[in-house]
Design an enzyme around this catalytic site. Structure first.
Site, PDB file in Angstrom:
ATOM      1  N   HIS A 182      30.353   0.275 -32.208  1.00 43.43           N
ATOM      2  CA  HIS A 182      29.662   0.435 -30.924  1.00 43.43           C
ATOM      3  C   HIS A 182      30.406   1.379 -29.989  1.00 43.43           C
ATOM      4  O   HIS A 182      30.054   1.493 -28.821  1.00 43.43           O
ATOM      5  CB  HIS A 182      29.411  -0.938 -30.281  1.00 43.43           C
ATOM      6  CG  HIS A 182      28.377  -1.750 -31.009  1.00 43.43           C
ATOM      7  ND1 HIS A 182      28.031  -3.026 -30.658  1.00 43.43           N
ATOM      8  CD2 HIS A 182      27.596  -1.447 -32.092  1.00 43.43           C
ATOM      9  CE1 HIS A 182      27.082  -3.477 -31.481  1.00 43.43           C
ATOM     10  NE2 HIS A 182      26.818  -2.545 -32.363  1.00 43.43           N
ATOM     11  N   HIS A 192      22.561  -1.995 -41.392  1.00 39.55           N
ATOM     12  CA  HIS A 192      21.340  -2.772 -41.605  1.00 39.55           C
ATOM     13  C   HIS A 192      20.988  -2.824 -43.080  1.00 39.55           C
ATOM     14  O   HIS A 192      20.513  -3.844 -43.581  1.00 39.55           O
ATOM     15  CB  HIS A 192      20.168  -2.190 -40.802  1.00 39.55           C
ATOM     16  CG  HIS A 192      20.190  -2.583 -39.366  1.00 39.55           C
ATOM     17  ND1 HIS A 192      19.044  -2.777 -38.625  1.00 39.55           N
ATOM     18  CD2 HIS A 192      21.216  -2.823 -38.526  1.00 39.55           C
ATOM     19  CE1 HIS A 192      19.375  -3.130 -37.385  1.00 39.55           C
ATOM     20  NE2 HIS A 192      20.681  -3.151 -37.298  1.00 39.55           N
ATOM     21  N   ASN A 211      14.636  -3.430 -35.687  1.00 44.70           N
ATOM     22  CA  ASN A 211      14.634  -2.009 -36.067  1.00 44.70           C
ATOM     23  C   ASN A 211      14.775  -1.050 -34.899  1.00 44.70           C
ATOM     24  O   ASN A 211      14.826   0.159 -35.100  1.00 44.70           O
ATOM     25  CB  ASN A 211      13.354  -1.674 -36.846  1.00 44.70           C
ATOM     26  CG  ASN A 211      12.147  -1.455 -35.937  1.00 44.70           C
ATOM     27  OD1 ASN A 211      12.201  -1.752 -34.744  1.00 44.70           O
ATOM     28  ND2 ASN A 211      11.070  -0.943 -36.489  1.00 44.70           N
ATOM     29  N   ARG A 216      24.407   2.818 -38.049  1.00 41.00           N
ATOM     30  CA  ARG A 216      23.655   1.580 -37.850  1.00 41.00           C
ATOM     31  C   ARG A 216      22.695   1.331 -39.014  1.00 41.00           C
ATOM     32  O   ARG A 216      22.510   0.198 -39.450  1.00 41.00           O
ATOM     33  CB  ARG A 216      22.890   1.638 -36.524  1.00 41.00           C
ATOM     34  CG  ARG A 216      22.120   0.376 -36.234  1.00 41.00           C
ATOM     35  CD  ARG A 216      21.838   0.216 -34.741  1.00 41.00           C
ATOM     36  NE  ARG A 216      21.168  -1.042 -34.489  1.00 41.00           N
ATOM     37  CZ  ARG A 216      19.861  -1.153 -34.272  1.00 41.00           C
ATOM     38  NH1 ARG A 216      19.094  -0.073 -34.253  1.00 41.00           N
ATOM     39  NH2 ARG A 216      19.323  -2.331 -34.059  1.00 41.00           N
TER      40      ARG A 216
HETATM   41  C1  HEM Z   1      28.461  -7.696 -34.865  1.00 39.79           C
HETATM   42  C2  HEM Z   1      27.168  -7.765 -34.865  1.00 39.79           C
HETATM   43  C3  HEM Z   1      26.307  -6.662 -34.349  1.00 39.79           C
HETATM   44  C4  HEM Z   1      25.300  -6.794 -33.462  1.00 39.79           C
HETATM   45  C5  HEM Z   1      24.820  -8.074 -32.826  1.00 39.79           C
HETATM   46  C6  HEM Z   1      24.781  -5.478 -33.227  1.00 39.79           C
HETATM   47  C7  HEM Z   1      23.722  -5.206 -32.395  1.00 39.79           C
HETATM   48  C8  HEM Z   1      23.334  -3.931 -32.022  1.00 39.79           C
HETATM   49  C9  HEM Z   1      22.286  -3.643 -31.109  1.00 39.79           C
HETATM   50  C10 HEM Z   1      21.399  -4.677 -30.425  1.00 39.79           C
HETATM   51  C11 HEM Z   1      22.235  -2.311 -30.945  1.00 39.79           C
HETATM   52  C12 HEM Z   1      21.318  -1.512 -30.032  1.00 39.79           C
HETATM   53  C13 HEM Z   1      20.041  -1.117 -30.704  1.00 39.79           C
HETATM   54  C14 HEM Z   1      19.124  -0.462 -29.725  1.00 39.79           C
HETATM   55  O1  HEM Z   1      18.985  -0.955 -28.611  1.00 39.79           O
HETATM   56  O2  HEM Z   1      18.548   0.571 -30.060  1.00 39.79           O
HETATM   57  C15 HEM Z   1      23.245  -1.745 -31.789  1.00 39.79           C
HETATM   58  C16 HEM Z   1      23.491  -0.413 -31.889  1.00 39.79           C
HETATM   59  C17 HEM Z   1      24.367   0.127 -32.809  1.00 39.79           C
HETATM   60  N1  HEM Z   1      25.087  -0.570 -33.753  1.00 39.79           N
HETATM   61 FE1  HEM Z   1      25.343  -2.566 -33.809  1.00 39.79          FE
HETATM   62  N2  HEM Z   1      25.479  -4.573 -33.958  1.00 39.79           N
HETATM   63  C18 HEM Z   1      26.420  -5.247 -34.674  1.00 39.79           C
HETATM   64  C19 HEM Z   1      27.293  -4.716 -35.588  1.00 39.79           C
HETATM   65  C20 HEM Z   1      27.291  -3.385 -35.972  1.00 39.79           C
HETATM   66  C21 HEM Z   1      27.989  -2.862 -37.116  1.00 39.79           C
HETATM   67  C22 HEM Z   1      28.775  -3.696 -38.116  1.00 39.79           C
HETATM   68  C23 HEM Z   1      27.759  -1.525 -37.126  1.00 39.79           C
HETATM   69  C24 HEM Z   1      28.237  -0.495 -38.109  1.00 39.79           C
HETATM   70  C25 HEM Z   1      29.330  -0.600 -38.819  1.00 39.79           C
HETATM   71  C26 HEM Z   1      26.952  -1.210 -35.968  1.00 39.79           C
HETATM   72  C27 HEM Z   1      26.587   0.039 -35.573  1.00 39.79           C
HETATM   73  C28 HEM Z   1      25.790   0.320 -34.485  1.00 39.79           C
HETATM   74  C29 HEM Z   1      25.559   1.668 -33.964  1.00 39.79           C
HETATM   75  C30 HEM Z   1      26.224   2.942 -34.456  1.00 39.79           C
HETATM   76  C31 HEM Z   1      24.653   1.542 -32.920  1.00 39.79           C
HETATM   77  C32 HEM Z   1      24.075   2.665 -32.064  1.00 39.79           C
HETATM   78  C33 HEM Z   1      22.733   3.096 -32.619  1.00 39.79           C
HETATM   79  C34 HEM Z   1      22.061   4.191 -31.817  1.00 39.79           C
HETATM   80  O3  HEM Z   1      22.664   4.812 -30.961  1.00 39.79           O
HETATM   81  O4  HEM Z   1      20.880   4.420 -32.092  1.00 39.79           O
HETATM   82  N3  HEM Z   1      26.663  -2.366 -35.308  1.00 39.79           N
HETATM   83  N4  HEM Z   1      23.891  -2.755 -32.440  1.00 39.79           N
HETATM   84  C1  NAG Z   2       9.768  -0.607 -35.828  1.00 35.16           C
HETATM   85  O1  NAG Z   2       8.699  -1.445 -36.208  1.00 35.16           O
HETATM   86  C2  NAG Z   2       7.482  -1.196 -35.535  1.00 35.16           C
HETATM   87  C3  NAG Z   2       6.468  -2.196 -36.019  1.00 35.16           C
HETATM   88  O2  NAG Z   2       6.959  -3.488 -35.912  1.00 35.16           O
HETATM   89  C4  NAG Z   2       7.004   0.215 -35.818  1.00 35.16           C
HETATM   90  O3  NAG Z   2       5.824   0.486 -35.088  1.00 35.16           O
HETATM   91  C5  NAG Z   2       8.088   1.205 -35.414  1.00 35.16           C
HETATM   92  O4  NAG Z   2       7.719   2.491 -35.787  1.00 35.16           O
HETATM   93  C6  NAG Z   2       9.412   0.850 -36.080  1.00 35.16           C
HETATM   94  N1  NAG Z   2      10.449   1.715 -35.566  1.00 35.16           N
HETATM   95  C7  NAG Z   2      11.212   2.458 -36.339  1.00 35.16           C
HETATM   96  C8  NAG Z   2      12.251   3.258 -35.652  1.00 35.16           C
HETATM   97  O5  NAG Z   2      11.063   2.511 -37.547  1.00 35.16           O
END
Ligand code: HEM
Ligand code: NAG
Ligand code: NAG
Ligand code: NAG
Ligand code: NAG
Ligand code: NAG
Ligand code: NAG
Ligand code: NAG
Length: 323
Positions: A191, A64, A92, A60
């Site tokens: 995902h 980003h 983030n 992720r």
């Molecule tokens: C298509 C548009 C995408 C959207 C809207 C999106 C959105 C999100 C969101 C909202 C999360 C959850 C974050 C959280 O709640 O902590 C997430 C997690 C994640 N995303 Fe996406 N994502 C997208 C595309 C991608 C792409 C292109 C990748 C990598 C190639 C990716 C890899 C991941 C991974 C690995 C996680 C899990 C992170 C974790 O477990 O901490 N995502 N994504």
């Molecule tokens: C995300 O941003 C907030 C401030 O907007 C910060 O306090 C937090 O540590 C950040 N989280 C990560 C995982 O870097």
């Protein structure tokens, strides 16, 4: 001229095993820091062994990074007194793994100071982390990226797609980065690992259209389960697996559950709302097919807006721009 270049490139490839593809190359550090790729791999694998969530975190983070100013490690820069960095922007949530990148960087500065970019370290470490379960590298990472000097929170907000986007906005967001509809679907397969926070989808459980209703495109059996995890709209701390039961396994299961209407975010479910997209989802149900496509789309994602040659810099510490 072109022929001469191709000839020279093939000759170079034969003699020293490097060849330019676009602006990035295979094994860019072969001469300048031969231990680079091995060091990234060793340190990454050691961390994955004790932290099975690391592949998701790095994957992720790399995404980003690439979507904001290209893959230039801008996501790694710390905020300063004057500037709020990407790291501290709203999308983030749960970004992590910075310590692992920092450890690799420190080791590489000891071995070959000023040579290996943070952007390449992140790209390589992501590949190596995801590859641990397969015991072989799952995609090629070309190298030669340099590090950017700018990181601005508002740019993360503007460029990172939100989980509330509909299909056409998702396509546009990827198109803005030179990625196709096919890349969007394939890369969403990331995902298959990791977790999501309740507040990013609980509207689908409790108040989808503002009438206390549920998202009809979410599997109701699954919605009932999710409600046991996320008990209110205001829960911002609980996380659930995005690919239930298989969230540490990198496979095509994301597409299997997506077809059962169990995609966690609206942005996941959106991939079924278009005929062509729905068809591509159907083509990725088999892991071997998905993994092959993923490898190619990752290569394209890893090349977005890269700084090469004399652009940017090689940061000394990944968290700060060189002074
Ligand atoms: C298509 C548009 C995408 C959207 C809207 C999106 C959105 C999100 C969101 C909202 C999360 C959850 C974050 C959280 O709640 O902590 C997430 C997690 C994640 N995303 Fe996406 N994502 C997208 C595309 C991608 C792409 C292109 C990748 C990598 C190639 C990716 C890899 C991941 C991974 C690995 C996680 C899990 C992170 C974790 O477990 O901490 N995502 N994504
Ligand atoms: C995300 O941003 C907030 C401030 O907007 C910060 O306090 C937090 O540590 C950040 N989280 C990560 C995982 O870097
Ligand atoms: C990586 O680890 C292997 C096995 O422990 C070792 O043989 C190799 O020298 C290490 N490579 C680097 C670059 O540290
Ligand atoms: C912050 O901005 C002020 C005023 O523009 C400047 O004097 C100071 O050096 C800056 N500090 C940093 C850490 O960039
Ligand atoms: C998708 O979202 C965008 C931005 O909110 C909106 O302009 C567009 O009408 C939506 N498209 C569909 C098909 O709902
Ligand atoms: C559901 O959404 C409506 C409209 O936005 C809002 O008025 C209402 O307070 C929300 N319900 C809850 C429980 O948050
Ligand atoms: C919803 O989930 C249930 C239980 O996992 C499954 O049997 C059913 O086929 C799913 N519904 C749809 C529409 O796919
Ligand atoms: C960046 O900030 C983190 C904590 O937020 C800290 O651990 C790290 O050392 C900082 N990096 C640099 C290079 O200052």
């Amino acid at each position: 001229m072109k022929t001469a270049f191709i000839f020279a490139c093939v000759a170079v490839l034969t003699v020293v095993g490097v060849c330019q593809a676009g602006d990035l190359r295979k094994n860019f550090y072969r001469i300048s820091c031969p231990a680079a790729e091995g060091t990234v791999k060793n340190i990454t694998e050691r961390h994955v062994a004790s932290n099975p969530n690391l592949p998701a975190k790095l994957l992720r983070m790399h995404f980003h990074d690439c979507f904001v100013r290209g893959c230039d490690a801008s996501v790694l820069i710390n905020s300063t007194a004057n500037s709020t960095a990407e790291k501290d922007a709203i999308p983030n949530l749960s970004l992590a793994g910075f310590d692992v990148i920092d450890e690799i960087k420190t080791e590489l500065e000891n071995k070959c100071a000023g040579k290996v970019s943070c952007a390449d370290i992140l790209a390589l470490a992501t590949r190596d982390a995801v590859s641990v379960q397969f015991k072989k590298p799952m995609w090629k990472v070309l190298t030669g990226r340099r590090d950017g000097k700018v990181s601005v929170a508002s740019e993360a907000l503007a460029n990172i797609p939100s989980p509330f986007l509909n299909f056409s906005s998702l396509v546009q967001s990827f198109k803005n980065k030179g990625l196709t509809l096919h890349d969007l679907i394939v890369l969403s397969g990331a995902h298959t690992i990791g977790d999501g926070h309740c507040n990013l989808f609980s509207n689908r459980l409790y108040n989808f259209t503002g009438k206390g209703d549920q998202d009809p495109s979410l599997n109701s059996t699954y919605a009932a389960f999710l409600k046991t995890k996320c008990q209110s709209l205001s829960d911002t701390t609980t996380t659930v697996e995005m690919d239930p039961g298989s969230s540490q396994n990198f496979d095509s299961s994301y597409f299997v559950i997506l077809k059962q209407q169990k995609g966690l975010f609206q942005s996941d479910a959106a991939l079924l709302t278009d005929k062509q997209s729905n068809k591509i989802v159907g083509e990725l149900l088999k892991s071997t097919d998905f993994l092959k496509e993923f490898s190619q789309s990752m290569k394209r994602m890893g090349a977005i807006g890269v700084l090469t040659g004399n652009s940017g810099e090689i940061r000394k510490k990944c968290g700060v721009i060189n002074s």
